[in-house]
Structure formats: structure tokens, C-alpha cells
Design a protein around this motif. Structure first.
Motif, short mmCIF file in Angstrom:
data_model
loop_
_atom_site.label_atom_id
_atom_site.label_comp_id
_atom_site.label_asym_id
_atom_site.label_seq_id
_atom_site.Cartn_x
_atom_site.Cartn_y
_atom_site.Cartn_z
N ALA A 84 84.58 12.96 -43.08
CA ALA A 84 84.72 11.67 -43.77
C ALA A 84 86.12 11.60 -44.35
O ALA A 84 86.60 12.57 -44.94
CB ALA A 84 83.67 11.51 -44.85
N VAL A 85 86.77 10.46 -44.18
CA VAL A 85 88.10 10.24 -44.73
C VAL A 85 88.02 9.05 -45.67
O VAL A 85 87.61 7.96 -45.27
CB VAL A 85 89.14 9.98 -43.63
CG1 VAL A 85 90.52 9.71 -44.25
CG2 VAL A 85 89.22 11.16 -42.66
N ILE A 86 88.40 9.25 -46.92
CA ILE A 86 88.33 8.19 -47.92
C ILE A 86 89.71 7.58 -48.09
O ILE A 86 90.66 8.25 -48.51
CB ILE A 86 87.82 8.75 -49.25
CG1 ILE A 86 86.42 9.32 -49.07
CG2 ILE A 86 87.83 7.66 -50.33
CD1 ILE A 86 85.89 10.06 -50.28
N GLY A 87 89.83 6.30 -47.73
CA GLY A 87 91.10 5.59 -47.78
C GLY A 87 91.60 5.34 -46.37
O GLY A 87 91.77 6.29 -45.59
N SER A 88 91.83 4.08 -46.04
CA SER A 88 92.24 3.73 -44.67
C SER A 88 93.69 3.28 -44.60
O SER A 88 94.11 2.65 -43.63
CB SER A 88 91.34 2.63 -44.11
OG SER A 88 91.42 1.46 -44.93
N GLY A 89 94.47 3.62 -45.63
CA GLY A 89 95.90 3.28 -45.63
C GLY A 89 96.68 4.17 -44.69
O GLY A 89 96.12 4.82 -43.80
N VAL B 203 84.03 9.35 -40.17
CA VAL B 203 83.68 8.12 -40.88
C VAL B 203 84.88 7.77 -41.76
O VAL B 203 85.27 8.56 -42.63
CB VAL B 203 82.42 8.29 -41.74
CG1 VAL B 203 82.11 6.97 -42.46
CG2 VAL B 203 81.24 8.73 -40.90
N LEU B 204 85.47 6.61 -41.53
CA LEU B 204 86.61 6.13 -42.32
C LEU B 204 86.05 5.20 -43.40
O LEU B 204 85.39 4.21 -43.08
CB LEU B 204 87.60 5.41 -41.42
CG LEU B 204 88.92 4.94 -42.05
CD1 LEU B 204 89.70 6.11 -42.64
CD2 LEU B 204 89.78 4.21 -41.01
N ILE B 205 86.33 5.52 -44.65
CA ILE B 205 85.71 4.82 -45.78
C ILE B 205 86.77 4.10 -46.61
O ILE B 205 87.81 4.67 -46.93
CB ILE B 205 84.95 5.82 -46.68
CG1 ILE B 205 83.89 6.58 -45.87
CG2 ILE B 205 84.31 5.12 -47.88
CD1 ILE B 205 83.33 7.78 -46.59
N ASP B 206 86.50 2.85 -46.94
CA ASP B 206 87.36 2.10 -47.87
C ASP B 206 86.50 1.08 -48.58
O ASP B 206 85.32 0.89 -48.24
CB ASP B 206 88.53 1.44 -47.12
CG ASP B 206 89.80 1.39 -47.98
OD1 ASP B 206 89.69 1.01 -49.16
OD2 ASP B 206 90.88 1.72 -47.48
N ILE B 207 87.08 0.40 -49.56
CA ILE B 207 86.26 -0.49 -50.40
C ILE B 207 86.05 -1.87 -49.78
O ILE B 207 85.15 -2.59 -50.19
CB ILE B 207 86.86 -0.62 -51.82
CG1 ILE B 207 88.30 -1.13 -51.76
CG2 ILE B 207 86.78 0.70 -52.55
CD1 ILE B 207 88.89 -1.39 -53.14
N LEU C 199 89.58 -1.69 -43.83
CA LEU C 199 89.14 -0.88 -42.70
C LEU C 199 89.60 -1.48 -41.37
O LEU C 199 90.01 -0.76 -40.46
CB LEU C 199 87.62 -0.74 -42.72
CG LEU C 199 87.06 0.16 -43.82
CD1 LEU C 199 85.56 -0.03 -43.96
CD2 LEU C 199 87.39 1.62 -43.54
N THR C 200 89.54 -2.80 -41.27
CA THR C 200 90.00 -3.47 -40.04
C THR C 200 91.48 -3.22 -39.81
O THR C 200 91.90 -2.93 -38.68
CB THR C 200 89.72 -4.99 -40.13
OG1 THR C 200 88.31 -5.19 -40.26
CG2 THR C 200 90.22 -5.71 -38.89
#
Length: 297
Positions: A5-10, A28-32, A37-38
Motif C-alpha cells: 500500500a502506498v499512501i499519497g499519489s503525488g 493499492v494507491l491511497i489518497d484522500i 488518484l486520477t
């Protein structure tokens, strides 16, 4: 460790997700937000297209890599099955502490939790969890799919087992892991940021202009890009945050950020991400700006 899991899609987060997915890991790419995410997934696809055009991967491999990545806006479900969680949020201590408090609740008991922080104490981050032995730093370099180095940072409580597993995992990603201890800026930024700060002071004090400073360092020191261009690439806000960590952590005036850097960040001139820093990128090409209007030059 197969599920990541990677938190933050920047910039860093999508690069880390890209790299793991390219080496066959399920990510799993996670962002708020869905929007973030797109954008992150579009960046990964664009970078994969670049690899296809260079012949380093095939179109079929690109599709397989993208299938290895799914997205989530929910921390709890996003990290539930992860063997390794890599936090790649903004370089902000309070934000990272909040994320790690949540991960303490949501992550599997045996999951390793890593931070991609470029300067913040791993020991301090781990202190809000009850699993300090499983908390570690994985400081990837930008751009992640290309740069070979990973600084592997041991917090005060990080176990030998966690360290050896992350060293091995990093090597499996085609990286060169280097183990370092947990002190402000680690190795990379403890050395790099004072150089960048001194380049900014050199501009601020009127010794030379933007192009001149970068040219001296490129041609005289064989650096691939000058320190002012590199600062733009990293993000001037990130440079300022790291210098503040160094200054606060060591209490030494030599790490105090240059007033010009402080002014530029306050004015929203953050480098490539904002379209302007020491150079202007708005026309699609790099042009030196008059950052010196805030300086003595």
C-alpha cells in the motif's frame, strides 16, 4: 511481502507505486480524493508510455503494470491486506504522525510501515505506534522509477529483521539500498540541502545570477543539473521544510534557510510544481526568472 500500500499519489507516491507494480507487486494507491488518484494514475501511465517509447518495456508490459495498481480513498480498507505500507504524504510532521496513528489501528499486526520522509525522524514517527520495531524509513529519490538509491533509515527501535527485509526488498526493485541512522536529514539531505541553501545565498548576496551559478556547478563540478534548477525540481517548499528540520534538529545556524528561499515559498514560487521558481516553466521551456528581484544582485 507481496501486497503493497502506498499512501499519497503525488510525485513520490505515484513513482513508488509505479516501481513496485513494475516488479510484479500488487499495489493499492491511497489518497484522500478521487481527483488526486486520477492524476497520479495518469502520471504513471504517461511515464510508462515514455518507457515504451524508449524500448525499456513493451506495450503488453505497460498494461500488466497498470493492472497491478488499484486505487482507494479509504485508509482502512486500502491497507487491510498490505504486507508493507509506504507513507509518501507531504513532508509535514503532524500529517505523518496522524497517518501513523491510523495505520497503528488499520494495518495488520505483522505489517511493516515505512515512511518516504526525506528528513523527519523515523523514531519520532514510530513513537505514535506500538510497533516501533516494524517502522522504518524508505527514502526513494525522484524520479523513483529511474533513480537507483534508496536510503533505508533505522529508527531507534527498528529491528534487525525489519531492516534486512527492507534492504532485500529494495534490491529486488533494482535499487541500491544504503542503511543509515536516524538523524535530521539522514545522509542525502544533510549534505544536499546546505549546498542548495548556499547556492541560494550566493544569488541572494549578488555574487552571480541564476544561470551563472548553475553553470559553474554543472561544468565545474560535473553535476547533472545546477543546485537552483535541482531546488525547483525538488520543490522549494520541500527544500525549506527540510532545512527547517535540520535547523531545529541540530540547533546550528549554518542550516538556517536563506531569506530569499523563505520569501519565494511565501510568494507561491515553489519551482516546477507551481510553474515558477528560480526558473520559469510556464512556456514549456526552462527560462531563468528574476528571482534576484528579492536579492541584492
Amino acid at each position: 511481502m507481496k501486497n503493497i500500500a502506498v499512501i499519497g499519489s503525488g510525485t513520490m507516491g505515484n513513482g513508488i507505486a509505479h516501481t513496485f507494480a513494475q516488479f510484479g507487486y500488487k499495489v493499492v494507491l491511497i489518497d484522500i480524493t478521487e481527483e488526486a488518484l486520477t492524476i497520479g494514475l495518469a502520471t504513471i501511465a504517461k511515464n510508462l508510455d515514455r518507457q515504451v517509447s524508449k524500448g525499456t518495456i513493451t506495450e503488453k508490459q505497460k498494461k500488466e503494470i497498470l493492472l497491478n495498481i488499484c486505487k482507494s480513498t479509504h485508509m482502512e480498507s486500502g491497507v487491510a491486506e498490505a504486507d508493507l505500507i509506504v507513507e509518501a504524504a507531504t513532508e509535514n510532521l503532524q500529517l505523518k504522525l496522524q497517518i501513523f496513528r491510523e495505520l497503528e489501528v488499520f494495518a495488520k499486526p505483522n505489517a511493516i510501515i515505512a515512511s518516504n520522509t526525506s528528513s523527519i525522524s523515523i523514531t519520532q514517527i514510530a513513537s505514535v505506534t506500538s510497533r516501533g520495531d516494524k517502522v522504518i524509513g524508505m527514502h526513494f529519490m525522484n524520479p523513483v522509477p529511474i533513480m537507483k538509491l534508496v536510503e533505508v533509515i533505522r529508527g531507534y527501535a527498528t529491528s534487525d529483521d525489519t531492516t534486512s527485509r527492507i534492504m532485500e526488498l529494495s534490491a529486488n526493485l533494482g535499487k541500491v539500498p544504503v542503511e543509515v541512522n536516524d538523524y535530521p536529514g539522514f545522509v542525502a539531505n544533510r549534505i544536499l540541502m546546505p549546498m542548495i541553501n548556499e547556492a541560494i545565498y550566493t544569488l541572494f548576496e549578488g555574487v552571480a545570477g541564476v544561470n551563472e551559478i548553475d553553470t559553474v556547478m554543472k561544468l565545474g563540478m560535473a553535476h547533472p543539473m545546477g543546485p537552483l534548477q535541482l531546488a525547483d525540481f525538488i520543490g522549494l517548499d520541500v527544500c525549506l521544510a527540510i532545512l527547517n528540520v535540520l535547523h531545529d534538529g541540530f540547533g546550528n545556524a549554518k542550516y538556517a534557510p536563506c531569506p530569499l528561499l523563505v520569501n519565494m515559498v511565501m510568494a507561491g514560487k515553489k519551482g516546477i510544481k507551481s510553474g515558477e521558481g528560480f526558473y520559469n516553466y510556464s512556456k514549456g521551456v526552462k527560462e531563468a526568472t528574476v528571482a534576484a528581484k528579492f536579492s541584492k544582485f
